[in-house]
Scaffold this active site. Structure first.
Site, PDB file in Angstrom:
ATOM      1  CG  HIS A 154     -14.734   0.438  -4.438  1.00  0.00           C
ATOM      2  ND1 HIS A 154     -15.272  -0.062  -2.984  1.00  0.00           N
ATOM      3  CD2 HIS A 154     -14.682   1.113  -3.173  1.00  0.00           C
ATOM      4  CE1 HIS A 154     -15.510   0.717  -2.108  1.00  0.00           C
ATOM      5  NE2 HIS A 154     -14.044   0.878  -2.452  1.00  0.00           N
TER       6      HIS A 154
ATOM      7  N   GLY B 198       4.122   1.065  -1.854  1.00  0.00           N
ATOM      8  CA  GLY B 198       4.626   1.624  -3.270  1.00  0.00           C
ATOM      9  C   GLY B 198       3.270   2.526  -3.450  1.00  0.00           C
ATOM     10  CG  ASP B 199       1.273   5.122  -7.142  1.00  0.00           C
ATOM     11  OD1 ASP B 199       0.102   4.214  -7.939  1.00  0.00           O
ATOM     12  OD2 ASP B 199       1.171   6.326  -6.760  1.00  0.00           O
TER      13      ASP B 199
ATOM     14  CG  ASP C 244      -2.013   0.910   1.022  1.00  0.00           C
ATOM     15  OD1 ASP C 244      -2.135   1.255   0.433  1.00  0.00           O
ATOM     16  OD2 ASP C 244      -3.170  -0.036   1.653  1.00  0.00           O
TER      17      ASP C 244
END
Length: 340
Positions: A246, A226-227, A202
């Protein structure tokens, strides 16, 4: 003369329209910590008002309304106690949802004042309400960011048992939780499968608050910051994404899924754990959350067919759609040619 059905319909619509009153009362009760004050004992309205800095008459009115919904009980005139349902508003309850409900009152309710903007433009209303997009707001407001992370943990604590129960998780291998927050779900999976190892992935500031140490899983789990749109941890046998897609548009969701496909082993699996919208008019929380996601961030909940389309566009194939006894469903995806 109106029919009985028309009269019943009018009454039902009026009750539905009044639902925001109960929701706002619940938000305020959570924010004030009423359930914490009532833990183990009943208290008078006057005492609760002193402790919360509120007006006793208005507070009594709010608590009485919530007592009518089963959150509190008025054990004697002007004296309130917790019910079993209301106990879940306590901060120390193992299934607490206090932070989720309190933040909903501060954030979601304010954004919904601009729901008409989202309805007319298709753009999320959060930036209209707060002056910047949702994720940037959480980044720039650390207290709200931490509250959001806690809210996600609360959801996972409530739902994790049903998820672990519904899916036959592998007994060995490497499990990667993408966007896994503090690791609440991953910890439940690793605990249920003691021969597996894990990776919690995350944003860097999110994984700093991991619960894996408390669960005794530090040696079995790698923590990676991280991304979502960068490189994901490679070589996983099973990837989890709970309540991730979502929050994103279809185009961004496909980008995330393609990154996961690239990281997966050829025989790997991906589980999308989301509120999948059922067909027809059946009531389901996913339908309300779908509207909320449109209003809040320009995201959306999706049907099984919509997830199939996104996965196909990303180069993946749907294996199974599995319901759980929670509001979440599991969409299992594999690489083409590796159907379960």
């Amino acid at each position: 003369m109106s029919s009985a059905l028309e009269q019943d319909g009018s009454l039902r619509l009026l009750a539905l329209g009044d639902g925001f009153i109960y929701a706002r009362a619940l938000h305020l009760a959570a924010e004030l910590g009423i359930a914490d004050l009532l833990a183990g004992q009943e208290r008078s309205t006057e005492e609760l008002a002193r402790r919360t800095g509120t007006d006793a008459g208005t507070l009594h009115s709010m608590l009485r309304a919530l007592a009518g919904c089963g959150v509190f009980t008025e054990s004697a005139p002007g004296r309130f106690a917790l019910t079993e349902i209301g106990a879940c508003l306590r901060s120390d309850h193992p299934r607490s949802v206090r932070t989720t409900i309190a933040q909903s009152g501060r954030i979601t309710a304010r954004a919904f004042q601009h729901a008409d903007h989202a309805l007319r433009t298709g753009d999320g209303a959060f930036a209209t309400a707060f002056g910047q997009p949702f994720w940037e707001f959480l980044r720039d407001n650390p207290q709200e960011g931490a509250a959001f992370d806690t809210a996600m943990q609360e959801h996972s604590r409530v739902e994790r048992g049903a998820i672990v129960e519904a899916y036959d998780f592998p007994r060995t291998g490497r499990i990667v939780d993408v966007g896994g927050g503090d690791g609440t779900l991953l910890a439940a999976v690793l605990t249920a499968r003691p021969l597996t190892t894990g990776v919690l992935f995350d944003l860097p500031h999110v994984v700093e608050r991991t619960c894996l140490g408390e669960a005794g899983l530090t040696e079995r789990c790698e923590v990676v910051g991280g991304d979502l749109f960068g490189d994901l941890p490679a070589g996983g046998d099973l990837y989890l994404m709970k309540s991730v897609l979502h929050g994103w548009s279809d185009a961004d969701a496909v980008r995330i899924l393609r990154g996961c496909r690239q990281a997966m082993k050829p025989d790997g699996r991906l589980l999308l754990i989301e509120r999948v919208i059922p067909a027809g008019d059946v009531p389901h929380t996913s339908k309300a959350f779908d509207f909320a996601m449109h209003v809040m961030a320009g995201g959306q909940e999706r049907t099984g067919e919509e997830y199939t389309r996104l996965l196909t566009e990303a180069g993946l194939t749907v294996g199974r759609l599995i319901t759980t006894r929670s509001v979440q469903s599991i969409v299992e995806a594999v690489l083409p040619g590796d159907r379960p």
